[in-house]
Design a protein around this motif. Sequence first.
Motif, mmCIF file in Angstrom:
data_model
loop_
_atom_site.group_PDB
_atom_site.id
_atom_site.type_symbol
_atom_site.label_atom_id
_atom_site.label_comp_id
_atom_site.label_asym_id
_atom_site.label_seq_id
_atom_site.Cartn_x
_atom_site.Cartn_y
_atom_site.Cartn_z
ATOM 1 N N ARG A 126 -5.022 -3.876 4.973
ATOM 2 C CA ARG A 126 -4.021 -3.123 4.202
ATOM 3 C C ARG A 126 -2.657 -3.328 4.834
ATOM 4 O O ARG A 126 -2.513 -3.152 6.040
ATOM 5 C CB ARG A 126 -4.357 -1.636 4.232
ATOM 6 N N THR A 153 0.824 -1.208 0.000
ATOM 7 C CA THR A 153 0.000 0.000 0.000
ATOM 8 C C THR A 153 0.862 1.263 0.000
ATOM 9 O O THR A 153 0.389 2.342 -0.321
ATOM 10 C CB THR A 153 -0.913 0.040 1.246
ATOM 11 N N LEU A 212 -5.502 3.714 -3.695
ATOM 12 C CA LEU A 212 -5.806 2.681 -2.715
ATOM 13 C C LEU A 212 -7.317 2.547 -2.528
ATOM 14 O O LEU A 212 -7.857 1.441 -2.514
ATOM 15 C CB LEU A 212 -5.124 3.008 -1.381
#
Length: 346
Positions: free
Chosen positions: A186, A160, A168
């Motif tokens: 994440r 990420t 994202l």
Amino acid sequence: MSDAQTQIPVTVLTGYLGAGKTTLLNRILSENHGRRYAVIVNEFGEIGIDNDLIVESDEEIYEMNNGCVCCTVRGDLIRVVEGLMRRPGRFDAIVVETTGLADPVPVAQTFFMDDDVRSKTKLDAVVALVDAKHLPLRLKDSKEAEDQIAFADVVVLNKTDLVTPEELEKVEATIRAINPAARIHRTERAGVALREVLDRGAFDLSRALENDPQFLEAHDHDHDHDHDHHDHDGHDHHHHDHTSDIHDVTVKSVSLRGGEMDPKKFFPWIEKVTQMEGPNILRLKGIIALKGDDERYVLQGVHMILEGDHQRAWKDGEKHESRLVFIGRDLDEERLRKSFEACQAA
């Protein structure tokens, strides 16, 4: 001891080359987490384990100094699992890595279909590692990437740090559009806590809901931001707005809800749907309220394999409603909805 207690949980790990599977597997095999995992990989060489960590090895099984073992599948998965089961001391859990392009379904089915394996192991969860930066590209050129997400219970959205917050959000919206029921983490450098991916009990009907409040809840919060549940044409606009500019997602989820079901109608119907639509249904999950039954009935399905069980009593004041989610391709939403509603008790 009963089977259930002696059955070893199996996690199936999917994801593309470069998504971070190796990093995650290396952590399992080298970190001091105090549990014994058996990791089954396709090519041991690809993992590139530091030789100092290997205590002993025979041709196929490498023992690590943190108590875990790693073994390679050169032939049949069932044979490898049986080989592991013969080792003294056993393991707390097994992780099976599927190769980048592989379809996770046959691997998962192995743990349903083979009686011997089934008596000793139980499928715990399917975890998909996704590379935040490259996912949109992967989805464009392969249906496997989409299947991996559709099939997952847990999605580890990795790398990420390589994308902007907007990218994202967009990637996460795509994942949600393909699979509203998965839990998303994440991460950077596959830094997810191992307890979030191992021993989840996602396939365990009695635990599916306790562990995972999101099981079947995902649609609800999506709807509430935007519009009333009863949108006149029944389509969920919320998802499509996000994803239309990414690509056409070919997997979709159909989320059904209704009241109490007539068991004489519902069971033949769900059997028929899974037999006829089986190849198109990647996953199916449901909590069903059956007329005259004071317990919740929980269903899980993979293609044509359907499992169901009473889970717990309805709590006082809990609304007796039935919810069913299908994730798959070419599903006739209208027909499913109508035929589902027709199973309701008078």
